[in-house]
Design a protein around this motif. Structure first.
Motif, PDB file in Angstrom:
ATOM      1  N   ARG A 121       3.393   1.647  -8.962  1.00 30.51           N
ATOM      2  CA  ARG A 121       2.791   0.360  -9.300  1.00 30.51           C
ATOM      3  C   ARG A 121       3.630  -0.772  -8.684  1.00 30.51           C
ATOM      4  O   ARG A 121       4.860  -0.713  -8.672  1.00 30.51           O
ATOM      5  N   ASN A 122       2.969  -1.814  -8.173  1.00 34.14           N
ATOM      6  CA  ASN A 122       3.678  -3.000  -7.688  1.00 34.14           C
ATOM      7  C   ASN A 122       3.562  -4.121  -8.698  1.00 34.14           C
ATOM      8  O   ASN A 122       2.458  -4.431  -9.160  1.00 34.14           O
TER       9      ASN A 122
ATOM     10  N   GLY B  39       2.946   5.680  -4.275  1.00 32.77           N
ATOM     11  CA  GLY B  39       2.026   5.667  -5.408  1.00 32.77           C
ATOM     12  C   GLY B  39       2.476   4.755  -6.535  1.00 32.77           C
ATOM     13  O   GLY B  39       1.790   4.578  -7.522  1.00 32.77           O
TER      14      GLY B  39
ATOM     15  N   LYS C  74      -5.784  -7.260 -10.798  1.00 30.55           N
ATOM     16  CA  LYS C  74      -6.909  -6.983  -9.905  1.00 30.55           C
ATOM     17  C   LYS C  74      -8.163  -6.687 -10.719  1.00 30.55           C
ATOM     18  O   LYS C  74      -8.074  -6.047 -11.764  1.00 30.55           O
TER      19      LYS C  74
ATOM     20  N   ARG D  21       0.832  -1.223   0.000  1.00 35.20           N
ATOM     21  CA  ARG D  21       0.000   0.000   0.000  1.00 35.20           C
ATOM     22  C   ARG D  21       0.858   1.261   0.000  1.00 35.20           C
ATOM     23  O   ARG D  21       0.358   2.349  -0.219  1.00 35.20           O
TER      24      ARG D  21
ATOM     25  N   MET E 112      -3.548  -4.792  -3.021  1.00 31.95           N
ATOM     26  CA  MET E 112      -3.053  -4.342  -4.334  1.00 31.95           C
ATOM     27  C   MET E 112      -3.780  -3.101  -4.818  1.00 31.95           C
ATOM     28  O   MET E 112      -4.953  -2.895  -4.542  1.00 31.95           O
ATOM     29  N   LYS E 113      -3.041  -2.295  -5.579  1.00 33.31           N
ATOM     30  CA  LYS E 113      -3.667  -1.146  -6.233  1.00 33.31           C
ATOM     31  C   LYS E 113      -4.194  -1.602  -7.591  1.00 33.31           C
ATOM     32  O   LYS E 113      -3.824  -2.672  -8.072  1.00 33.31           O
ATOM     33  N   ARG E 114      -5.020  -0.763  -8.210  1.00 39.27           N
ATOM     34  CA  ARG E 114      -5.712  -1.145  -9.454  1.00 39.27           C
ATOM     35  C   ARG E 114      -4.794  -1.689 -10.540  1.00 39.27           C
ATOM     36  O   ARG E 114      -5.116  -2.661 -11.208  1.00 39.27           O
ATOM     37  N   ASP E 115      -3.623  -1.023 -10.742  1.00 35.79           N
ATOM     38  CA  ASP E 115      -2.800  -1.467 -11.876  1.00 35.79           C
ATOM     39  C   ASP E 115      -1.625  -2.355 -11.453  1.00 35.79           C
ATOM     40  O   ASP E 115      -0.717  -2.599 -12.232  1.00 35.79           O
ATOM     41  N   ASP E 116      -1.662  -2.868 -10.206  1.00 40.24           N
ATOM     42  CA  ASP E 116      -0.624  -3.804  -9.770  1.00 40.24           C
ATOM     43  C   ASP E 116      -0.798  -5.156 -10.481  1.00 40.24           C
ATOM     44  O   ASP E 116      -1.907  -5.489 -10.912  1.00 40.24           O
TER      45      ASP E 116
ATOM     46  N   ASP F 135      -6.633  -7.504  -1.712  1.00 36.64           N
ATOM     47  CA  ASP F 135      -7.106  -6.306  -1.004  1.00 36.64           C
ATOM     48  C   ASP F 135      -6.010  -5.238  -0.918  1.00 36.64           C
ATOM     49  O   ASP F 135      -6.301  -4.044  -0.970  1.00 36.64           O
TER      50      ASP F 135
END
Ligand SMILES: C[S@@+](CC[C@H](N)C(=O)[O-])C[C@H]1O[C@@H](n2cnc3c(N)ncnc32)[C@H](O)[C@@H]1O
Length: 311
Positions: free
Chosen positions: A146-147, A144, A311, A141, A175-179, A173
């Motif tokens: 990307r992972n 900013g 995701k 988290r 992860m960010k949207r583009d991970d 949960d």
């Protein structure tokens, strides 16, 4: 750490049936033995995934750099990074802007990895994290960026099914949207090939399993007679589960922190699970934990798959 280790060992050896958490295989000796295991012919997992990462590195770089932004390459249970270095080296050669964050419960293996990477890949931005998978999840988290998350070596198979779903749900949960998640699965195959991977002819997996008792002796002054145990691996093709046990060859007793542990002759301690998967099993896991499957990369024999999920 030592308190948690003592508590979990005592809980496991006081339970019926007895068990020990496989995450404790990896002390200095265990790390070394696992590096030997990876070189064994019978332990096909390493060469298969090495082949996959070598043949898919261009595609993986494209997926990781889509959008043209810097990213974090986060690896859960990185070990000595032997296979990951294929990606690290290639990504650096291609001038990708990324930071590598290997996470491992073994401080020893992380130190080895860090020293090795500083020497072999001095330009790599590196942020090692000594932590458990679950407590390290929050790092996804942070910031900013990307992972791109790696979970290689079929480490997922070392969880029980319940824990695997639980862990993947938590990864989703966090992860960010583009991970992206790149996850290695050992596939179901000839049961004899699977069983041999955990019962090699040189006896290295045997030593690896017994080392868990040696670690308990060293760190908890337990006085377990390791020679009174045998290494016993099994594979059940009905469930796709390989399990390793330590079986007591006679009645015996020892103490850990003042608590007496008794084993009857031929009583077993369950030490490791290594689940094998079909492609349907993998799809079901992805769907039930909320993920969308993006790509599957196979070795030539189709023994192993590295799956990319989003995701
Ligand atoms: C089977 S080795 C695989 C290493 C590497 N991923 C590979 O494919 O070669 C598993 C690694 O995960 C680490 N590990 C096991 N359980 C862990 C946990 N609960 N949290 C963090 N690391 C863990 C171990 O220390 C070990 O380095």
């Amino acid at each position: 750490m030592n308190d948690t280790f003592a508590r979990e060992v005592l809980d496991g050896l006081s339970a019926t049936p007895k068990k020990l958490p496989s995450k404790y295989f990896y002390d200095k000796k265990g790390d070394h033995l696992f590096q030997q295991i990876m070189k064994l012919d019978e332990y096909y997992l390493t060469s298969c995934e090495h082949e996959i990462l070598s043949s898919s590195k261009e595609a993986l770089l494209k997926l990781s750099t889509a959008g043209g932004k810097p990213f974090n390459l986060v690896e859960f249970g990185a070990g000595d990074g032997y296979k990951t270095k294929i990606l690290l080296r290639y990504f650096l050669e291609q001038k990708a802007d990324f930071e590598y964050a290997p996470i491992d419960i073994s401080e020893n293996v992380l130190e080895l990895l860090e020293n090795n990477l500083k020497e072999e890949l001095p330009d790599l931005q590196l942020k090692p994290v000594a932590d458990d998978y679950f407590s390290a999840l929050h790092s996804l988290r942070n910031g900013g960026r990307r992972n791109v998350i790696l979970f290689l070596g079929s480490n997922i198979g070392n969880f029980t099914e319940e824990l695997a779903f639980n862990f993947l749900g938590k990864v989703y949960d966090a992860m960010k949207r583009d991970d992206l998640l790149l996850i290695g699965f050992d596939l179901k195959k000839d049961p004899a090939i699977i069983r041999a991977a955990y019962n090699d002819s040189k006896g290295v997996t045997r030593e690896f399993n017994l080392n868990l008792l040696r670690r308990i002796n060293t760190e908890l002054k337990a006085g377990i007679d390791v020679d009174k145990f045998i290494h016993y691996p099994v594979y059940n093709p009905m469930t796709g589960t390989a399990k390793s046990y330590l079986v007591s060859t006679e009645d015996q007793e020892f103490e850990i922190n003042g608590t007496k542990i008794s084993l009857e002759a031929w009583e077993a301690i369950h030490t490791e699970v290594s689940q094998k998967f079909s492609l349907n099993d993998i799809t079901r896991m992805a769907i039930q934990t909320g993920f969308t499957e993006l790509e599957n990369y196979f070795d030539k024999r189709r023994y192993f798959v590295d799956a990319v999920w989003k995701k």
